[in-house]
Design a protein around this motif. Structure first.
Motif, PDB file in Angstrom:
ATOM      1  N   VAL A 108     -23.075  30.548  -3.571  1.00 26.41           N
ATOM      2  CA  VAL A 108     -22.307  31.293  -2.562  1.00 26.41           C
ATOM      3  C   VAL A 108     -23.183  32.411  -1.990  1.00 26.41           C
ATOM      4  O   VAL A 108     -23.507  33.373  -2.688  1.00 26.41           O
ATOM      5  CB  VAL A 108     -21.024  31.886  -3.167  1.00 26.41           C
ATOM      6  CG1 VAL A 108     -20.238  32.652  -2.097  1.00 26.41           C
ATOM      7  CG2 VAL A 108     -20.166  30.777  -3.780  1.00 26.41           C
ATOM      8  N   PRO A 109     -23.581  32.317  -0.712  1.00 28.66           N
ATOM      9  CA  PRO A 109     -24.485  33.324  -0.137  1.00 28.66           C
ATOM     10  C   PRO A 109     -23.949  34.752  -0.234  1.00 28.66           C
ATOM     11  O   PRO A 109     -24.701  35.673  -0.582  1.00 28.66           O
ATOM     12  CB  PRO A 109     -24.617  32.878   1.326  1.00 28.66           C
ATOM     13  CG  PRO A 109     -24.308  31.418   1.315  1.00 28.66           C
ATOM     14  CD  PRO A 109     -23.284  31.225   0.233  1.00 28.66           C
ATOM     15  N   LEU A 146     -18.030  31.008   0.906  1.00 29.28           N
ATOM     16  CA  LEU A 146     -17.697  29.663   0.442  1.00 29.28           C
ATOM     17  C   LEU A 146     -18.902  29.006  -0.225  1.00 29.28           C
ATOM     18  O   LEU A 146     -20.053  29.365   0.037  1.00 29.28           O
ATOM     19  CB  LEU A 146     -17.241  28.800   1.622  1.00 29.28           C
ATOM     20  CG  LEU A 146     -16.076  29.332   2.456  1.00 29.28           C
ATOM     21  CD1 LEU A 146     -15.739  28.329   3.551  1.00 29.28           C
ATOM     22  CD2 LEU A 146     -14.855  29.618   1.588  1.00 29.28           C
ATOM     23  N   LEU A 147     -18.644  28.029  -1.086  1.00 28.47           N
ATOM     24  CA  LEU A 147     -19.717  27.261  -1.705  1.00 28.47           C
ATOM     25  C   LEU A 147     -20.594  26.632  -0.622  1.00 28.47           C
ATOM     26  O   LEU A 147     -20.088  25.975   0.301  1.00 28.47           O
ATOM     27  CB  LEU A 147     -19.137  26.159  -2.598  1.00 28.47           C
ATOM     28  CG  LEU A 147     -18.411  26.598  -3.876  1.00 28.47           C
ATOM     29  CD1 LEU A 147     -17.779  25.390  -4.574  1.00 28.47           C
ATOM     30  CD2 LEU A 147     -19.363  27.312  -4.836  1.00 28.47           C
ATOM     31  N   GLY A 148     -21.885  26.835  -0.731  1.00 32.88           N
ATOM     32  CA  GLY A 148     -22.807  26.299   0.252  1.00 32.88           C
ATOM     33  C   GLY A 148     -22.847  27.068   1.551  1.00 32.88           C
ATOM     34  O   GLY A 148     -23.598  26.723   2.470  1.00 32.88           O
ATOM     35  N   TRP A 160      -7.032  32.698   3.681  1.00 36.11           N
ATOM     36  CA  TRP A 160      -7.618  32.208   2.433  1.00 36.11           C
ATOM     37  C   TRP A 160      -7.790  30.698   2.557  1.00 36.11           C
ATOM     38  O   TRP A 160      -6.861  30.000   2.968  1.00 36.11           O
ATOM     39  CB  TRP A 160      -6.716  32.551   1.246  1.00 36.11           C
ATOM     40  CG  TRP A 160      -6.362  33.999   1.187  1.00 36.11           C
ATOM     41  CD1 TRP A 160      -5.186  34.573   1.583  1.00 36.11           C
ATOM     42  CD2 TRP A 160      -7.189  35.068   0.726  1.00 36.11           C
ATOM     43  NE1 TRP A 160      -5.230  35.930   1.391  1.00 36.11           N
ATOM     44  CE2 TRP A 160      -6.442  36.260   0.863  1.00 36.11           C
ATOM     45  CE3 TRP A 160      -8.480  35.136   0.202  1.00 36.11           C
ATOM     46  CZ2 TRP A 160      -6.956  37.512   0.510  1.00 36.11           C
ATOM     47  CZ3 TRP A 160      -8.991  36.373  -0.155  1.00 36.11           C
ATOM     48  CH2 TRP A 160      -8.232  37.539   0.005  1.00 36.11           C
ATOM     49  N   VAL A 161      -8.967  30.205   2.199  1.00 33.91           N
ATOM     50  CA  VAL A 161      -9.228  28.769   2.308  1.00 33.91           C
ATOM     51  C   VAL A 161      -9.196  28.136   0.921  1.00 33.91           C
ATOM     52  O   VAL A 161      -9.655  28.728  -0.055  1.00 33.91           O
ATOM     53  CB  VAL A 161     -10.577  28.488   3.000  1.00 33.91           C
ATOM     54  CG1 VAL A 161     -10.573  29.032   4.418  1.00 33.91           C
ATOM     55  CG2 VAL A 161     -11.737  29.094   2.218  1.00 33.91           C
ATOM     56  N   SER A 209     -13.942  28.910  -2.699  1.00 35.95           N
ATOM     57  CA  SER A 209     -14.182  30.341  -2.489  1.00 35.95           C
ATOM     58  C   SER A 209     -14.035  31.040  -3.840  1.00 35.95           C
ATOM     59  O   SER A 209     -12.964  31.564  -4.165  1.00 35.95           O
ATOM     60  CB  SER A 209     -13.195  30.913  -1.467  1.00 35.95           C
ATOM     61  OG  SER A 209     -13.441  32.285  -1.244  1.00 35.95           O
ATOM     62  N   PRO A 210     -15.091  31.055  -4.655  1.00 33.41           N
ATOM     63  CA  PRO A 210     -14.984  31.565  -6.026  1.00 33.41           C
ATOM     64  C   PRO A 210     -14.579  33.039  -6.087  1.00 33.41           C
ATOM     65  O   PRO A 210     -14.940  33.838  -5.215  1.00 33.41           O
ATOM     66  CB  PRO A 210     -16.406  31.382  -6.581  1.00 33.41           C
ATOM     67  CG  PRO A 210     -17.004  30.306  -5.736  1.00 33.41           C
ATOM     68  CD  PRO A 210     -16.437  30.513  -4.375  1.00 33.41           C
TER      69      PRO A 210
END
Length: 518
Positions: free
Chosen positions: A64-65, A111-113, A136-137, A340-341
């Motif tokens: 997650v950037p 988000l992841l990636g 929220w996703v 979305s951790p």
């Protein structure tokens, strides 16, 4: 405390990998959770849950950037230690919250990636009870898991041999709770999403008749309004209530139980998940016992808060929950497939956790050992105690007064509850710059107060003083005669309640307003 050793890590990470495989493979079946939550493995679940959260920290940092940047700005990846039972101590990982993380980084970077998937994603919205609404996703796998957990939850509450007719009275549209309920329960029940509309609920029950078991899901104030509606002959129907969004007092539960067969609450947050923890027969019995046994209260809860907390049970494999130094709940979603951790996320609720084994010891030591035998089907899951929002209190001469304590008192007055619509705890500065405290009470439409306001005021503040020693000291010893707390009663939709609620959830606190606005 010791650095995590190579000898310990592989064993627990193998268990973490096994849980991840089972959960992801059977995400579309609730039977996986029946296996993972089998009684008798409380210590193993607790340990694996902590290691799962540990692994997800490194997963989020790598994938997650926004989170990688967030951690790097706060000093980089910390050294994570072991506590005394070979479990990782995550307190060295910085906390995050909506202001420090969610509002600081663009949606996709969280988000992841760093990219929003092109399909299989649901976007919902929080109600904005702490500010502007936030999107929220949620990805496909996490929604499947939430769906199965919610279905399993309902089966535990109602049994598997009845046809359930769910009336979803949460707000509709993009709002998180109503949207997730509607999506999760359509496979296993009959569901109609009415929103908080009395006419639609009453008409639906009359239309479909008494052969179903109805479950009305909504915020507590709406459920109370439904109970007061004279158009339903409750003796002809079997109707349960499921509430969320805010807590209730046991006196309000008793009031609702005059009509509903069962009243059960769920705890969640749009930031995390809407069904994070659930009341059970055990937690309800425990909360009622806490009200009447001072020794039990002192052994379990934070008595200094002056309020009886809501009590839930939760799955430690899915959520790693901690209490920070301020008494706030810090939550990590341990599953690695949430797109979305959330790692050590602080939603600013006051709360703490009690493991099931410790509860058994306390119950035995305080003379409540039979509670476990008298609480139906028991799962040996940890307990979660929630005291309300950490930032939803006002100060009166140094005493912190919460809406939760006022809710417990007001709905506990038999003479007031039938005519009480809602209330608001108000802190304001008067013309002489004195900080004042006011409890504003709104009556239901067309109702009149059946006792003098002065009598109600004295009763409410006496009960509050009994619950909150700091308020007792402020009221009786510190406050000047010119600055006593006040209670005012307003007709429906007048005074501070004019225009109705501006948000989906009832607003119970108004602070730092000018005296001429009252």
């Amino acid at each position: 405390m010791r650095l995590i050793k190579q000898a310990v890590r592989p064993f627990f990470l193998a268990l973490v990998a096994l849980v991840n495989v089972v959960e992801r493979t059977f995400a579309s079946s609730r039977h996986a959770y029946k296996i993972l939550l089998i009684p008798g493995f409380e210590r193993l679940r607790w340990g694996v849950g902590a290691w799962r959260a540990w692994a997800n920290f490194y997963h989020a940092y790598a994938k997650v950037p926004a989170y990688r940047d967030y951690i790097d700005r706060l000093g980089g990846k910390p050294e994570i230690m072991l506590d005394h039972v070979t479990k990782p101590d995550l307190t060295s990982i910085p906390e995050m919250d909506k202001d420090s993380y969610v509002k600081k980084y663009p949606q996709e970077e969280r988000l992841l990636g760093g990219k929003l998937p092109s399909m299989g994603v649901m976007v919902d919205e929080s109600s904005g009870s702490s500010g502007m609404p936030t999107s929220w996703v949620r990805g496909k796998t996490e929604r499947l898991i939430t769906k199965q957990m919610m279905q399993m939850t309902f089966l535990r509450i109602t049994g598997e041999n009845e046809t359930l007719f769910i009336l979803n009275a949460f707000a509709l549209g993009a709002w998180a709770t109503g949207m997730n309920v509607a999506i999760s329960l359509t496979d296993t029940t009959i569901l109609k999403s009415t929103g908080p509309n009395l006419d639609k609920i009453v008409n639906t029950i009359h239309e479909f008749g008494p052969r179903f078991r109805y479950v009305v899901m909504g915020y507590p104030p709406f459920l109370k309004t439904l109970v007061d509606d004279p158009r339903l002959d409750w003796s002809k129907f079997t109707i349960d209530a499921a509430f969320g969004g805010e807590g209730i007092s046991e006196s309000l539960r008793d009031y609702l139980l005059k009509k509903f067969r069962r009243v059960v609450g769920s705890y969640g947050a749009s930031d995390l998940e809407v069904n994070l923890a659930l009341e059970s027969e055990l937690t309800i019995n425990l909360r009622r016992a806490l009200l009447g046994d001072e020794r039990l209260r002192e052994a379990i809860i934070r008595v200094g808060y002056g309020v009886t907390p809501m009590v839930f049970q939760y799955n430690p494999l899915a959520y790693y929950l901690e209490e920070n130094a301020k008494g706030e709940l810090v939550a990590t979603i341990s599953r690695p497939y949430n797109i979305s951790p959330k790692i050590r996320y602080n939603i600013h609720d006051r709360g703490h956790v009690l493991r099931f084994g410790e509860l058994k010891r306390i119950l035995r030591d305080t003379g409540h050992g039979d509670m476990l035998k008298n609480s139906g089907r028991i799962l040996d899951l940890p307990l979660l105690f929630i005291y309300g929002r950490s930032d939803m209190s006002i100060e009166y001469y140094g005493a912190k007064v919460t809406p939760d304590s006022l809710r417990e008192i007001l709905f506990g007055l038999d003479v007031l509850a039938p005519v009480l619509s809602t209330f608001r705890l108000i802190s304001y500065e008067d013309a002489a710059h004195n900080k004042r405290m006011e409890v504003a009470v709104e009556l239901v439409e067309g109702a009149t107060l059946p006792l003098p306001v002065e009598t109600l005021q004295e009763t409410v503040f006496e009960r509050l003083a009994t619950m909150n020693g700091d308020f007792l000291n402020a009221w009786k010893r510190t406050a000047t005669p010119e600055n006593m707390p006040e209670l005012k009663v307003f007709a429906f939709n007048t005074g501070p309640f004019e225009g109705g609620q501006r948000r989906l959830k009832n607003e119970y606190v108004a602070s730092n307003i000018k005296y001429d606005k009252l």
